[in-house]
Write an enzyme that holds these catalytic residues in place. Structure first.
Site, PDB file in Angstrom:
ATOM      1  N   ARG A   1       0.602  -1.276   0.313  1.00  0.00           N
ATOM      2  CA  ARG A   1      -0.131  -0.057  -0.085  1.00  0.00           C
ATOM      3  C   ARG A   1       0.613   1.131  -0.005  1.00  0.00           C
ATOM      4  NH1 ARG A   1      -1.255   2.411   4.567  1.00  0.00           N
ATOM      5  NH2 ARG A   1      -1.525   0.143   5.418  1.00  0.00           N
TER       6      ARG A   1
ATOM      7  N   TYR B   1     -15.283  17.539 -16.318  1.00  0.00           N
ATOM      8  CA  TYR B   1     -15.992  15.810 -16.101  1.00  0.00           C
ATOM      9  C   TYR B   1     -17.345  15.570 -15.574  1.00  0.00           C
ATOM     10  CZ  TYR B   1     -16.116  11.143 -15.529  1.00  0.00           C
ATOM     11  OH  TYR B   1     -16.601   9.511 -15.557  1.00  0.00           O
TER      12      TYR B   1
ATOM     13  N   ASP C   1      -5.928  18.855 -14.602  1.00  0.00           N
ATOM     14  CA  ASP C   1      -6.918  17.887 -15.611  1.00  0.00           C
ATOM     15  C   ASP C   1      -6.211  17.914 -16.993  1.00  0.00           C
ATOM     16  OD1 ASP C   1      -8.195  15.498 -16.657  1.00  0.00           O
ATOM     17  OD2 ASP C   1      -8.863  15.277 -15.489  1.00  0.00           O
TER      18      ASP C   1
ATOM     19  N   LYS D   1      -7.351   6.318 -19.898  1.00  0.00           N
ATOM     20  CA  LYS D   1      -8.207   7.012 -20.817  1.00  0.00           C
ATOM     21  C   LYS D   1      -6.612   6.873 -22.233  1.00  0.00           C
ATOM     22  CE  LYS D   1     -12.427   8.102 -19.754  1.00  0.00           C
ATOM     23  NZ  LYS D   1     -11.756   8.299 -17.667  1.00  0.00           N
TER      24      LYS D   1
END
Length: 378
Positions: free
Chosen positions: A46, A98, A170, A195
């Protein structure tokens, strides 16, 4: 090192012990220590994993930042960045951000006391007017999703520095192949790596790059505390996808330009949003800060009924809520990616029921044009 070479040789390459040219998948959760508190760089996956670290080093180099971080999704990355702020802090967001980001900010993160305003960041004066005494950051998409609005990153970064604010960008649509916001003054860069970076519709991931050790410590603390990490298998898949990002983006760029020219000749298409058009608002700014236009196009066919007819009849465009893949994707933002935004707010922004968004892929462009025309006039 030039971009295409950096995509392949950046970060950590291969494996010194075996000579493998691909970074191994370290499918491991914990690591043996040589003594209490004496580990060899890793103690628990982690906190850090060698495969994930190789990806983080790669995106750090591609964006020209100080340190990179890999998350289990783009939304996990955005959430972690926003969780570095405190209760009562205020963040200014791009207005047609978004839909998932809007939903998370307006319905989830606000429960913890983070305040937000959504403004047209393409107008720097509007951004400045939105700054409050408790404002801590400006969050920008450029080009935006789905209207491809352009924000002048240099001017906004100058404003952010003058006001002592963090600039978050972004960069999903442009990717580090076409645009590098840190070079233009950004402090934090985000990617939905699902993406273009992954590019093959086979991995869900988010990436963050920061420009300072202070921000690195803040983001890593949240990542380690909340655990929204990317696993080693997906980290490896993402590195494999990034290796071909350059050639994919260039071919997609060529296909997209031709498809836009095709759309311009269709009387059924009433409005086209694409930064490669000189008529697109902010096109000159985009070309000053980015090296390419990407593969996203939004255009209006006049009504939701016409848009639905297109979606029902296309063959080579896949109806899906993603983008940036080798296959061309099509969606109606008002009903899909931006359905979480209230209807009156969508109307105010210009996200009409007849607005179609396409992500151009790597198919033969003549097939895409023929397919769309047949669906439009079915």
């Amino acid at each position: 090192m030039r971009k295409k070479t950096q995509l392949i040789h950046g970060g950590i390459t291969g494996d010194e012990k075996t000579g493998a040219v691909s970074v191994p998948i370290y499918q491991v959760s914990t690591y043996e220590q040589d003594g209490v508190g004496k580990h060899r760089g890793y103690e628990y996956s982690r906190t850090g994993n060698p495969t994930r670290f190789a990806l983080e080093e790669l995106i750090k180099e591609l964006e020209g930042g100080h340190r990179g971080f890999a998350f289990g999704s783009g939304m996990a990355a955005i959430t972690a960045v926003l969780m570095t702020f405190d209760k009562g802090d205020h963040v200014i967001f791009t207005d047609d951000v978004y839909g998932g980001t809007y939903r998370m900010v307006s319905k989830v993160i606000n429960r913890f006391g983070l305040e937000a305003s959504f403004v047209d960041t393409s107008d720097v004066d509007t951004v400045e007017a939105a700054v409050q005494a408790n404002t801590k950051a400006i969050y920008v998409e450029t080009p935006t999703n789905p209207l491809l609005k352009i924000t002048d990153l240099k001017r906004v970064s100058e404003l952010a520095r003058a006001k002592g604010l963090t600039l978050i960008v972004d960069n999903t649509f442009s990717t580090p192949y076409w645009q590098n916001p840190i070079d233009l003054g950004a402090d934090i860069v985000l990617h939905s790596a699902t993406k273009y970076l992954g590019g093959h519709s086979d991995v869900v991931a988010g990436l963050v790059v920061v420009n300072s050790e202070e921000l690195a410590e803040a983001v890593h603390f949240v990542l380690n505390s909340t655990g929204g990490i990317l696993g080693p298998q997906d980290s490896w898949l993402l590195m494999r996808g990034i290796k071909t990002l350059g050639i994919r983006m260039e071919e997609i760029e060529a296909n997209t330009k031709e498809f836009v020219s095709f759309l311009e000749g269709l009387p059924e298409v009433t409005k086209i949003y694409y930064p490669g058009l000189s008529s697109h608002k902010g096109s000159d700014i985009h070309h000053a800060q980015a090296r390419g236009n990407g593969g996203m196009i939004s255009f209006d066919v006049g009504s939701g009924e016409k848009a639905d007819k297109v979606l029902r009849n296309v063959r080579y465009f896949t109806l899906a809520e993603s983008l940036g893949a080798v296959e061309s994707l099509i969606s109606v933002p008002a009903m899909m990616t931006h359905a979480s935004i209230p209807e009156d707010r969508r109307a105010e922004l210009g996200i009409t029921d007849g607005l179609i968004r396409v992500s151009i892929g790597l198919e033969d462009i003549e097939d895409l044009k023929e397919d769309f025309l047949a669906a439009l006039r079915a």
